[in-house]
Write a protein that holds these residues in place. Structure first.
Motif, PDB file in Angstrom:
ATOM      1  N   THR A   1      -5.543   2.050  -0.432  1.00 48.34           N
ATOM      2  CA  THR A   1      -4.900   2.062   0.889  1.00 48.34           C
ATOM      3  C   THR A   1      -4.243   0.740   1.236  1.00 48.34           C
TER       4      THR A   1
ATOM      5  N   ASP B   1      -4.650   9.049  -5.542  1.00 43.03           N
ATOM      6  CA  ASP B   1      -4.525   7.620  -5.243  1.00 43.03           C
ATOM      7  C   ASP B   1      -5.412   7.297  -4.044  1.00 43.03           C
TER       8      ASP B   1
ATOM      9  N   ARG C   1       3.050   5.743  -9.813  1.00 42.07           N
ATOM     10  CA  ARG C   1       2.370   5.868  -8.528  1.00 42.07           C
ATOM     11  C   ARG C   1       3.333   6.546  -7.551  1.00 42.07           C
ATOM     12  N   ASP C   2       2.898   7.682  -7.036  1.00 37.47           N
ATOM     13  CA  ASP C   2       3.709   8.493  -6.118  1.00 37.47           C
ATOM     14  C   ASP C   2       2.948   8.595  -4.803  1.00 37.47           C
ATOM     15  N   THR C   3       3.360   7.833  -3.789  1.00 34.56           N
ATOM     16  CA  THR C   3       2.625   7.821  -2.527  1.00 34.56           C
ATOM     17  C   THR C   3       2.892   9.082  -1.697  1.00 34.56           C
ATOM     18  N   THR C   4       3.999   9.760  -1.954  1.00 33.29           N
ATOM     19  CA  THR C   4       4.255  11.019  -1.251  1.00 33.29           C
ATOM     20  C   THR C   4       3.255  12.081  -1.673  1.00 33.29           C
TER      21      THR C   4
ATOM     22  N   ASP D   1      -6.507  -1.991  -5.183  1.00 30.30           N
ATOM     23  CA  ASP D   1      -6.152  -2.744  -3.978  1.00 30.30           C
ATOM     24  C   ASP D   1      -7.241  -3.719  -3.574  1.00 30.30           C
TER      25      ASP D   1
ATOM     26  N   ASP E   1       0.535  11.228  -3.180  1.00 32.14           N
ATOM     27  CA  ASP E   1      -0.744  10.513  -3.164  1.00 32.14           C
ATOM     28  C   ASP E   1      -1.437  10.617  -4.521  1.00 32.14           C
TER      29      ASP E   1
ATOM     30  N   GLY F   1       0.793  -1.222   0.000  1.00 30.36           N
ATOM     31  CA  GLY F   1       0.000   0.000   0.000  1.00 30.36           C
ATOM     32  C   GLY F   1       0.827   1.273   0.000  1.00 30.36           C
ATOM     33  N   GLY F   2       2.034   1.225   0.533  1.00 27.60           N
ATOM     34  CA  GLY F   2       2.856   2.427   0.600  1.00 27.60           C
ATOM     35  C   GLY F   2       4.016   2.446  -0.364  1.00 27.60           C
ATOM     36  N   ASP F   3       4.021   1.560  -1.375  1.00 28.76           N
ATOM     37  CA  ASP F   3       5.145   1.468  -2.300  1.00 28.76           C
ATOM     38  C   ASP F   3       4.959   2.356  -3.528  1.00 28.76           C
ATOM     39  N   ASP F   4       6.015   3.087  -3.852  1.00 32.91           N
ATOM     40  CA  ASP F   4       6.057   3.827  -5.117  1.00 32.91           C
ATOM     41  C   ASP F   4       6.500   2.893  -6.236  1.00 32.91           C
TER      42      ASP F   4
END
Length: 458
Positions: free
Chosen positions: A396, A393, A371-374, A347, A376, A296-299
């Motif tokens: 989660t 994004d 996909r950029d989780t920083t 997800d 979002d 869930g938190g991977d770029d």
């Protein structure tokens, strides 16, 4: 260190060995080839014909191409099989449905591989002359072949046909192939039919389909190579350029050549770089691996280089797919039916989607999804330019699944097959910056196009 040096997965057609799996240059995520056709590029642009109906080059009938007397037809070709199961037309001006039959230069079917010239004096009835020996050439190798019809050079003033070969180089050195063949009336003639001249087929691309490569086709209206009526040079990058739809042949007549493609399956392709040709359900499979899945938190960033000839297909065409049906976990980059290039992640409960502009038909492209989780965000890119409005994004949970990563088809049912070319595929376990997306695109192009091509030669 270049951006491509940071990839988790890197597949480049130009580095494919020609057999076995398509090897990952970054790690060991090798791709199994499931039907895709590899077309190498060795420095010279050419036309590849897949041997299926609808794929051929043509030029309209004209006074210059209506040659009733002496004619000299030449072609530099490399057939996939020089002893084909079905007769292959090299050059024709011929139809099967009316009285406008003029001529066909063909390679005979079966184990013989003999050359044959058909022609008609009245547009209906055919005369045929066949070479007494076959060209000495291996499958896939280049060879100049030709035939000359001297309308009154035979015994008693009838027609005489000479076949010849000219070596494999760019300029032929002609040597007679076997003995001459006399046929036809005294003198013979070629009927002035209204049908187009076709390369790689006859009867409007419905019969005699050539499977192989074509570099040059020339037609002279004499026996001394003086009066050039048609000069199709598929190696000339100054004349034959993207989007590879039409170009002007090089004789004084300057006729427009049309490149015709079938609606489905493998299509006529101008090989200007190494590539894999996909159609009719072809795809690649890469075994599931933790490094190809994302929590869930991977770029991550995925990228594909290729070319389409239908950017609004009747059905979606998957470029990169590691996602199950519906809203299941995973990611995909695809050529969508109703929108441009689409990048999608899921997800399970939720999906996030962004669309880029559409590639131009016949124009090589590099597309990407990030996909950029920083930030979002998820964003799709075309040729280094982002969509301009990244999607939020909303996922989660983990995107991971146990499915293979497929190139050219959908993971769970092998549907949504891609129709087009694949030049390279890359994946990073990071969100590339906008600048790095551009650098990666340029690196892919630089690595997959020869220096000669970048300078406009070959």
């Amino acid at each position: 260190m270049g951006v491509l040096d940071r990839t988790e997965l890197l597949l480049q057609a130009k580095n494919y060995s020609g057999s076995g799996n398509w090897l990952d240059e970054a790690n060991s995520h090798d791709a199994t080839i499931l039907g895709a056709l590899f077309l190498p590029h060795t420095g010279t642009q050419h036309m590849y014909l897949p041997g299926t109906a609808g794929n051929y080059a043509s030029v309209p009938d004209s006074a210059a191409l209506s040659i009733p007397g002496d004619v000299d037809i030449q072609a530099r070709v490399a057939l996939d099989d020089w002893t084909p199961a079905s007769e292959m037309a090299i050059v024709s001006k011929y139809t099967t449905t009316d009285d406008h039959r003029s001529y066909i230069l063909a390679v005979r079917s079966g184990s013989t591989g003999l050359l044959r010239l058909y022609w008609s004096e009245d547009g209906v009835n055919l005369i045929a002359a066949t070479s007494s020996v076959a060209p000495a050439v291996s499958n896939d190798d280049w060879l100049w072949i030709g035939t000359a019809l001297d309308v009154d050079g035979g015994a008693g003033g009838i027609g005489r046909v000479t076949f010849y070969t000219g070596g494999s180089g760019t300029s032929p050195t002609w040597v007679q192939l076997g003995t001459t063949a006399d046929a036809g009336s005294a003198p013979t003639s070629i009927f002035d039919g209204l049908h187009p001249v076709e390369v790689g087929a006859y009867a409007n691309g419905s019969a005699g389909m050539l499977q192989g490569k074509v570099a040059n086709v020339r037609i002279y209206s004499d026996l001394t190579e003086t009066t050039l009526e048609f000069d199709a040079d598929f190696t000339d990058r100054s004349a034959l350029t993207e989007p590879f739809a039409t170009f002007t042949e090089g004789s004084p007549n300057a006729a427009t050549i049309t490149l015709n493609r079938s609606a489905t399956d493998h299509k006529l392709t101008i090989v200007d770089r190494a590539m894999f040709l996909l159609g009719g359900g072809d795809y690649f499979g890469i075994a599931d691996h933790a490094d190809l899945d994302f929590a869930g938190g991977d770029d991550f960033t995925v990228m594909a280089a290729g070319r389409f000839y239908d950017n609004t297909p009747a059905g979606n065409g998957q470029l990169i797919n590691k996602r199950r049906s519906g809203s299941s976990e995973g990611y995909q980059l695809l050529n969508h039916t109703s929108v441009p290039i689409r990048f999608l992640i899921g997800d399970g409960p939720t999906t996030s989607i962004d669309d880029s502009p559409n590639p131009t038909n016949g124009q090589a492209f590099v597309v990407a999804g990030r996909r950029d989780t920083t930030a979002d965000e998820v964003e799709a890119f075309l040729d280094g330019i982002g969509s301009g409005s990244p999607a939020t994004d909303t996922t989660t949970a983990s995107l991971a699944n146990a499915d293979s990563l497929l190139i050219g088809a959908r993971t769970f049912d092998l549907d949504e097959a891609l129709d087009g070319e694949i030049h390279a595929v890359a994946l990073w376990r990071e969100a590339l910056s906008d600048a790095d997306v551009v650098i990666a695109e340029n690196e892919l192009l630089a690595r997959n196009i020869s220096a000669m091509m970048l300078s406009g030669v070959g």
